[in-house]
Design an enzyme around this catalytic site. Structure first.
Site, PDB file in Angstrom:
ATOM      1  N   TYR A  55       0.831  -1.203   0.000  1.00 23.86           N
ATOM      2  CA  TYR A  55       0.000   0.000   0.000  1.00 23.86           C
ATOM      3  C   TYR A  55       0.863   1.250   0.000  1.00 23.86           C
ATOM      4  CZ  TYR A  55       1.206   0.713   4.899  1.00 23.86           C
ATOM      5  OH  TYR A  55       1.900   0.932   6.060  1.00 23.86           O
ATOM      6  N   PHE A 115       2.675   9.809   2.956  1.00 27.05           N
ATOM      7  CA  PHE A 115       3.006   9.725   4.369  1.00 27.05           C
ATOM      8  C   PHE A 115       3.380   8.315   4.813  1.00 27.05           C
ATOM      9  CE2 PHE A 115      -1.637   9.333   4.080  1.00 27.05           C
ATOM     10  CZ  PHE A 115      -1.860   8.142   4.762  1.00 27.05           C
ATOM     11  N   ASP A 116       3.105   7.319   3.984  1.00 28.88           N
ATOM     12  CA  ASP A 116       3.457   5.950   4.348  1.00 28.88           C
ATOM     13  C   ASP A 116       3.426   5.091   3.097  1.00 28.88           C
ATOM     14  OD1 ASP A 116       4.144   3.753   5.827  1.00 28.88           O
ATOM     15  OD2 ASP A 116       2.190   3.493   6.783  1.00 28.88           O
ATOM     16  N   ILE A 134      -7.401   1.130  11.244  1.00 30.64           N
ATOM     17  CA  ILE A 134      -8.407   2.184  11.212  1.00 30.64           C
ATOM     18  C   ILE A 134      -9.671   1.696  10.505  1.00 30.64           C
ATOM     19  CG2 ILE A 134      -6.779   4.102  11.390  1.00 30.64           C
ATOM     20  CD1 ILE A 134      -6.768   4.372   8.406  1.00 30.64           C
ATOM     21  N   TYR A 187      -8.031   8.796  11.151  1.00 25.97           N
ATOM     22  CA  TYR A 187      -7.509   9.093  12.483  1.00 25.97           C
ATOM     23  C   TYR A 187      -8.251  10.208  13.195  1.00 25.97           C
ATOM     24  CZ  TYR A 187      -3.602   6.139  11.105  1.00 25.97           C
ATOM     25  OH  TYR A 187      -2.835   5.068  10.694  1.00 25.97           O
ATOM     26  N   PHE A 201      -5.565   5.939   0.079  1.00 29.59           N
ATOM     27  CA  PHE A 201      -4.706   4.752   0.082  1.00 29.59           C
ATOM     28  C   PHE A 201      -4.888   3.957  -1.208  1.00 29.59           C
ATOM     29  CE2 PHE A 201      -5.232   5.454   4.649  1.00 29.59           C
ATOM     30  CZ  PHE A 201      -3.949   5.254   5.129  1.00 29.59           C
TER      31      PHE A 201
END
Length: 247
Positions: A161, A171-172, A189, A215, A233
């Site tokens: 992902y 961010f990831d 989440i 979040y 995502f």
């Protein structure tokens, strides 16, 4: 962990520094440190990390003279402190409450802006022909459909992902780390728990998560994710590692 070690050593090194070199009381900003010796560098480094940590906590004002006076008296002076232990604890606790209130107000203000920006984005995104919207408000787009099984909320899955903000900033990413991620779907989440259950093994979907499915107003500490942010995502379901029971 590295900085926790620095902080745990801070009293030891500061006491050594105070005994060995004395302490210049100063509230000047932008001072240039004397880094002639390794102890000089250690002292500067510990001070920098401690100050940086306080800044990250939102502490913008600090009385350095009083800090040094209290530290020196605690380490070198046998006389009674200027205020007793109970008064110290009360002052610190009151400060912590005020700081938490300030941080909470800042998060709420930032979240309000982000939620409105996110709402506008999601409203427009929902009009796309290739975007589907679930009852919870989760939006998704099928990039490539899979042919394997679908996981349940209790399944453990292996995925690749990448996560981005509305401005495209990443961010990831498991791709960036070079290895897939593996986790139970009931421990992530809400948007992930719901969204990945829609996929079959081998599929790649793009998910658009409202903040309440991500979040909310409490993003992970240290992340570039801000309160109330919509998250995007791209998820590739590689494998159902363990198929959980259907609830």
């Amino acid at each position: 962990m590295k900085r926790l070690i620095y902080y745990s050593l801070l009293p030891l090194f500061m006491s050594f520094f105070l005994f060995a070199n004395g302490c210049e009381e100063s509230e000047q900003s932008g001072e240039t440190a004397d880094l002639s010796t390794n102890l000089d560098s250690v002292s500067y480094s510990l001070g920098y990390y401690y100050g940086e940590s306080m800044a990250q906590e939102g502490i913008e004002e600090f009385n350095f003279n009083n800090f040094i006076a209290g530290f020196r008296q605690g380490m070198q002076d046998s006389s009674e402190p200027q205020i007793n232990d109970q008064e110290m604890q009360t002052a610190i606790q009151q400060f912590q409450v005020e700081l938490q209130q300030q941080q909470s107000a800042q998060r709420e203000a930032e979240a309000s802006v982000n939620i409105e920006e996110g709402r506008q984005y999601l409203d427009e995104n929902a009009q796309r022909e290739d975007v589907n919207v679930t009852a919870s408000g989760l939006q998704y787009r099928v990039i490539e459909e899979g042919s394997g099984e679908r996981p349940t909320a209790n399944s453990t899955v292996r995925v690749h992902y990448r996560g981005t903000l509305l401005n495209g900033e990443e961010f990831d990413s498991s791709y960036e780390r070079g290895e897939p991620a593996e986790f139970p779907l009931n421990r992530v989440i809400p948007g992930w728990t719901e969204g990945v259950q829609l996929m079959r093994e081998g599929a790649t979907y793009e998910f658009f998560l409202p903040s309440e499915l991500a979040y909310g107003n409490n993003p992970p500490q240290g992340s570039i994710i801000t309160p109330g942010a919509v998250l995007i995502f791209e998820v590739e379901l590689l494998e159902i590692v363990e198929q959980g029971n259907t609830e």
